[in-house]
Motif scaffolding. Structure first.
Motif, PDB file in Angstrom:
ATOM      1  N   ALA A  25      48.372  38.414  51.355  1.00  0.00           N
ATOM      2  CA  ALA A  25      48.003  37.021  51.142  1.00  0.00           C
ATOM      3  C   ALA A  25      49.097  36.068  51.589  1.00  0.00           C
ATOM      4  CB  ALA A  25      47.665  36.789  49.671  1.00  0.00           C
ATOM      5  N   GLN A  26      50.322  36.570  51.733  1.00  0.00           N
ATOM      6  CA  GLN A  26      51.402  35.688  52.162  1.00  0.00           C
ATOM      7  C   GLN A  26      51.209  35.227  53.602  1.00  0.00           C
ATOM      8  OE1 GLN A  26      55.246  37.756  52.600  1.00  0.00           O
ATOM      9  NE2 GLN A  26      54.108  39.666  52.354  1.00  0.00           N
ATOM     10  N   GLY A 180      43.819  40.708  40.394  1.00  0.00           N
ATOM     11  CA  GLY A 180      44.916  39.758  40.282  1.00  0.00           C
ATOM     12  C   GLY A 180      44.536  38.430  39.666  1.00  0.00           C
ATOM     13  N   LEU A 181      43.413  38.393  38.986  1.00  0.00           N
ATOM     14  CA  LEU A 181      42.934  37.158  38.380  1.00  0.00           C
ATOM     15  C   LEU A 181      43.027  37.239  36.862  1.00  0.00           C
ATOM     16  CD1 LEU A 181      39.751  36.633  40.604  1.00  0.00           C
ATOM     17  CD2 LEU A 181      41.980  35.515  40.852  1.00  0.00           C
ATOM     18  N   SER A 182      43.360  36.131  36.240  1.00  0.00           N
ATOM     19  CA  SER A 182      43.599  36.084  34.803  1.00  0.00           C
ATOM     20  C   SER A 182      42.323  35.798  34.023  1.00  0.00           C
ATOM     21  CB  SER A 182      44.614  34.985  34.493  1.00  0.00           C
ATOM     22  OG  SER A 182      44.050  33.698  34.782  1.00  0.00           O
ATOM     23  N   ALA A 183      42.451  35.843  32.692  1.00  0.00           N
ATOM     24  CA  ALA A 183      41.331  35.500  31.819  1.00  0.00           C
ATOM     25  C   ALA A 183      40.929  34.045  32.032  1.00  0.00           C
ATOM     26  CB  ALA A 183      41.712  35.745  30.357  1.00  0.00           C
ATOM     27  N   LYS A 184      41.913  33.194  32.280  1.00  0.00           N
ATOM     28  CA  LYS A 184      41.600  31.794  32.557  1.00  0.00           C
ATOM     29  C   LYS A 184      40.821  31.674  33.860  1.00  0.00           C
ATOM     30  CE  LYS A 184      43.558  27.203  33.310  1.00  0.00           C
ATOM     31  NZ  LYS A 184      44.770  26.362  33.380  1.00  0.00           N
ATOM     32  N   THR A 296      40.461  20.535  38.761  1.00  0.00           N
ATOM     33  CA  THR A 296      41.782  20.977  39.214  1.00  0.00           C
ATOM     34  C   THR A 296      41.928  22.478  39.046  1.00  0.00           C
ATOM     35  OG1 THR A 296      42.811  18.850  38.663  1.00  0.00           O
ATOM     36  CG2 THR A 296      44.270  20.758  38.864  1.00  0.00           C
ATOM     37  N   ASP A 297      41.561  22.970  37.873  1.00  0.00           N
ATOM     38  CA  ASP A 297      41.664  24.402  37.591  1.00  0.00           C
ATOM     39  C   ASP A 297      40.785  25.226  38.529  1.00  0.00           C
ATOM     40  OD1 ASP A 297      43.372  23.827  35.528  1.00  0.00           O
ATOM     41  OD2 ASP A 297      41.870  24.039  33.941  1.00  0.00           O
ATOM     42  N   MET A 302      40.113  29.176  42.800  1.00  0.00           N
ATOM     43  CA  MET A 302      39.472  29.521  44.070  1.00  0.00           C
ATOM     44  C   MET A 302      40.503  29.933  45.109  1.00  0.00           C
ATOM     45  SD  MET A 302      36.137  29.475  44.035  1.00  0.00           S
ATOM     46  CE  MET A 302      35.548  29.154  45.700  1.00  0.00           C
ATOM     47  N   VAL A 303      41.640  29.265  45.121  1.00  0.00           N
ATOM     48  CA  VAL A 303      42.704  29.644  46.046  1.00  0.00           C
ATOM     49  C   VAL A 303      43.202  31.054  45.718  1.00  0.00           C
ATOM     50  CG1 VAL A 303      45.082  29.158  46.766  1.00  0.00           C
ATOM     51  CG2 VAL A 303      43.420  27.287  46.573  1.00  0.00           C
ATOM     52  N   LYS A 304      43.376  31.330  44.427  1.00  0.00           N
ATOM     53  CA  LYS A 304      43.811  32.670  44.016  1.00  0.00           C
ATOM     54  C   LYS A 304      42.791  33.730  44.417  1.00  0.00           C
ATOM     55  CE  LYS A 304      45.648  33.479  40.021  1.00  0.00           C
ATOM     56  NZ  LYS A 304      45.860  33.517  38.548  1.00  0.00           N
TER      57      LYS A 304
END
Length: 326
Positions: A25-26, A180-184, A296-297, A302-304
């Protein structure tokens, strides 16, 4: 029916038969095409605006397509590939309801006229997802680009990796964490259910046969059940229902208000109330005052998500047409 239940069971318990490489992803960055195709994002936005002007109902499906791509093999456009034997990702049961492939083809054709062989199909999916949200009055975010397209698309990968609408909170959190995604991120991205529609078959068991005894899901509001039964008959496979009644064409935070009132359409929506962190987010955004922070969130999440398993550098290819490899 037994086969269908087996498939959903497999989907819930067998995630990720391969490991996503987040390091790639970098290679992504905002403005990747600034020199090679400076009008790229403008061209995408123009085609999407023309499309939604005549077919506004495609917003939800086009946003969903990006999700379904990223959660299977990563964000590398494999969901777009065709198979002469009907064994590609798009042929899997969870993807049979996807719509808008022709729109992606039109975007790609426009980009090929402007900049042949430059913009990847996987980047198109990411940009389109942002543009349909903006078109439906949602927030804007800068899309990282630089993805390249994969050349493998297997139906079994979709069956094993797409999280079903019947998933409980443990399955949801595990599936997102493995990417790699959080609960949020889970609850924020679930907010995409604020636009679009769903077939009755995706939730029919909740209102007619939740535990196999002809009962209803006790977590679902009784009045909402009554309304759903008016629209969906038992075993209905074709009827479409608004995921966010009264607001399904507008990207807003009303989804959270519905979930808080036990009116989330899917079990996966209701499951957000079964975890302290996800429940707190739902409750805090079950009010118009939380819309700005949700926008915003959503962009951040979406970027993540757009970084999952990407191909960059010399990996993969830039497809000339999105439905077949070069």
């Amino acid at each position: 029916m037994a086969t269908s239940k087996l498939i959903f069971f497999l989907i819930q318990v067998m995630f990720l038969p391969f490991v996503f490489d987040f390091a790639n992803a970098q290679g992504l960055k905002v403005g990747f095409y600034a020199k090679s195709c400076p009008k790229a994002e403008y061209i995408v936005q123009k085609v999407i605006a023309q499309t939604l002007a005549v077919a506004p109902s495609l917003s939800g499906p086009l946003l969903r397509m990006h999700f379904h791509d990223c959660f299977v093999r990563g964000c590398e456009g494999s969901v777009l590939l065709n198979s002469s034997t009907n064994q590609a990702e798009k042929d899997a049961i969870p993807n049979l309801s996807l719509r808008g492939f022709g729109v992606i083809d039109r975007v790609k054709s426009a980009l090929e006229k402007e900049c042949p062989g430059v913009v990847s199909c996987s980047d198109i999916l990411a940009i389109v997802a942002r543009d349909v949200v903006v078109a439906d009055m949602g927030g804007h975010w800068d899309v990282e680009t630089g993805r390249r397209d994969g050349n493998v698309s297997n139906m079994i990968d979709a069956l094993l990796n797409l999280i079903p609408p019947s998933a409980n909170i443990s399955t949801l959190k595990a599936g997102f964490s493995q990417r790699g995604l959080s609960a949020k991120d889970l609850v924020v991205l679930s907010g995409s259910h604020t636009i679009g529609m769903s077939h009755c078959s995706s939730f029919n068991n909740r209102i007619y046969n939740f535990t196999g005894k002809g009962d209803t899901d006790p977590t679902l509001d009784a009045n909402y059940i009554a309304k759903l039964k008016m629209k969906c008959k038992p075993n209905d496979q074709k009827t479409l229902v608004e995921m966010d009644p009264g607001s399904f064409k507008t990207f807003d935070d009303s989804y959270f208000t519905l979930v808080a009132k036990r009116r989330g359409l899917f079990q996966s929506d209701a499951a957000l109330l079964d975890d302290s962190e996800t429940k707190a987010y739902v409750k805090s955004h079950a009010t118009p005052m939380g819309q700005a922070s949700f926008f915003t969130d959503f962009g951040v999440s979406m970027v993540k998500m757009g970084r999952i398993g990407v191909l960059t550098g010399n990996a993969g290819e830039i497809r000339k047409v999105c439905y077949k490899i070069n």
